[in-house]
Design an enzyme around this catalytic site. Sequence first.
Site, PDB file in Angstrom:
ATOM      1  N   SER A 191      75.731  35.565  46.301  1.00 33.67           N
ATOM      2  CA  SER A 191      76.860  36.503  46.211  1.00 33.67           C
ATOM      3  C   SER A 191      76.517  37.968  46.000  1.00 33.67           C
ATOM      4  O   SER A 191      77.377  38.821  46.152  1.00 33.67           O
ATOM      5  CB  SER A 191      77.806  36.063  45.104  1.00 33.67           C
ATOM      6  OG  SER A 191      78.681  35.111  45.635  1.00 33.67           O
TER       7      SER A 191
ATOM      8  N   LYS B 174      81.515  44.053  38.862  1.00 31.68           N
ATOM      9  CA  LYS B 174      82.254  42.926  39.448  1.00 31.68           C
ATOM     10  C   LYS B 174      83.238  42.385  38.413  1.00 31.68           C
ATOM     11  O   LYS B 174      82.897  42.273  37.227  1.00 31.68           O
ATOM     12  CB  LYS B 174      81.248  41.846  39.865  1.00 31.68           C
ATOM     13  CG  LYS B 174      81.838  40.689  40.651  1.00 31.68           C
ATOM     14  CD  LYS B 174      80.731  39.716  41.085  1.00 31.68           C
ATOM     15  CE  LYS B 174      81.243  38.574  41.928  1.00 31.68           C
ATOM     16  NZ  LYS B 174      80.181  37.647  42.350  1.00 31.68           N
TER      17      LYS B 174
ATOM     18  N   SER C 205      80.263  36.724  47.246  1.00 37.34           N
ATOM     19  CA  SER C 205      81.535  37.058  46.663  1.00 37.34           C
ATOM     20  C   SER C 205      81.597  38.452  46.036  1.00 37.34           C
ATOM     21  O   SER C 205      82.690  38.924  45.731  1.00 37.34           O
ATOM     22  CB  SER C 205      81.885  36.021  45.588  1.00 37.34           C
ATOM     23  OG  SER C 205      80.933  36.060  44.544  1.00 37.34           O
TER      24      SER C 205
END
Length: 481
Positions: free
Chosen positions: A179, A80, A155
Amino acid sequence: MNRLYDLPPHEVVAGVKNRHFSAEEYVSQIRERILKLDANINAFVNVNSDEAINVARKIDSKINAGEKVGALAGVAVGVKDNISTKGLRTTCASKILGNYVPPYDATVIRKLKEQDAIIIGKLNLDEFAMGSTTEFSKFGPTKNPWNLDYVTGGSSGGSAAAVAAAECTVSLGSDTGGSIRCPASFCSVAGFKPTYGLVSRFGLIAYSNSLEQIGPIARTVPGIISLMNVISGIDTNDDTTRKADAPYSQEITNSRLKIALIKDLTNGAQTEVSKCIYSAMDIFSSANCICDEVSLESLEYALASYYIIAMAEASSNLARYDNIRYGFDLDPDGYEWNSYYSKVRSNFGEEVKRRIIVGSYVLSSGYYGRYYLKAQKVRALLKQQFKALYSKYDVIISPTMPILPFKIGEKIDDPIKLYYVDVDTVVSNLTGMPAISIPAGFSHGLPIGLQIMADEFQEQKIFDAALHFEKSAKIQGRPAI
Ligand code: GLN
């Protein structure tokens, strides 16, 4: 040659170590897969394939020379883009960090590299990890590999979509309020948020320090365990870390688990979702587990408390982005302090600005007691109540998400509707307790995730339950792309 990108991490390691295929062959296949699919999916914001091929070659030569290699030898890991990678741009999907290249690796990245994993690239997210759909990214939304018109969740949407589409074998995400688990659920992969303090946050660009953890995403539960065995444990650079019970077992250590389903979260979900979670409970019952239903009224305050605490911490964390220590190209000449500062900070996206404003408000004098302090009290209460439940049950289950994945753009203009989708996930962040999302079924071709939670540092109980379910339920592997 076989589709090497379809293999779980332990098979990649075995194949590379035993020279059934080379790390270079496997990484080249992954690179081609990214080239073929990612123009449509948009999971990657930066593909590190040249460097990845170089590292793969080095691993192959070590093996050919009979040298020892690490526990994740050759495995392609996507990361990420809010986790710092030395020499590799790390943007948080924000204009404000558009050119930021970290001078050091996050501890999790260092640990992965020490075990010969290969960083294949950086993955899309909502700006600064604030969101539940990956639509709030300066790179545009990531699309759900099961249906490209739908959101991936967020996310860590890039991290879940890349794994679901087999563009990488495993990935890392971060989970502040869901997330990792939300996109894992929407993309039908496994995603795990560890106990607070089990994985170092050093090098994770902070959104809300007291809530978040880095964690793994994989297509199946053994992949999650392989990664946890490498990334967890004490780090002198993060004083909140604690000793891990790793290595966690890939085999079930207790098959007669006591399981409670949370009625409040399950009955409040969309019908297709709650039906699926009740059938999950039937699967556990017929596999000899002891199953009950429980109710917890204070859960109704969890979401509001989460957003108050998360935004308060965000408003403080994001104060450092003033374009002086890092940022983009804007010459201060011709500005005085206030106009320069506002010009710089107008580069945050709408959602991030909203959170900075609300966060500053709930901390301001006169409102602190009414909002922030109350939220902390709810947090303490929830922790007590969950501790009490775990004196009776090994794990607690619920849906991961209350609704099925929805269309891209459908909720983007309504922040409250978007916040609401986190109703089942935030409680584990407030209590610091671990939680996983694993694939539980489909409705109209769209994935549904089962959430399994446990008491602090009881990760093995979650893994036992998840391995159990994965074996019995046999949910379809990955989309046909
Ligand atoms: N959707 C939640 C939020 O926007 C969770 C985000 C996260 O876990 N990083 O705050």
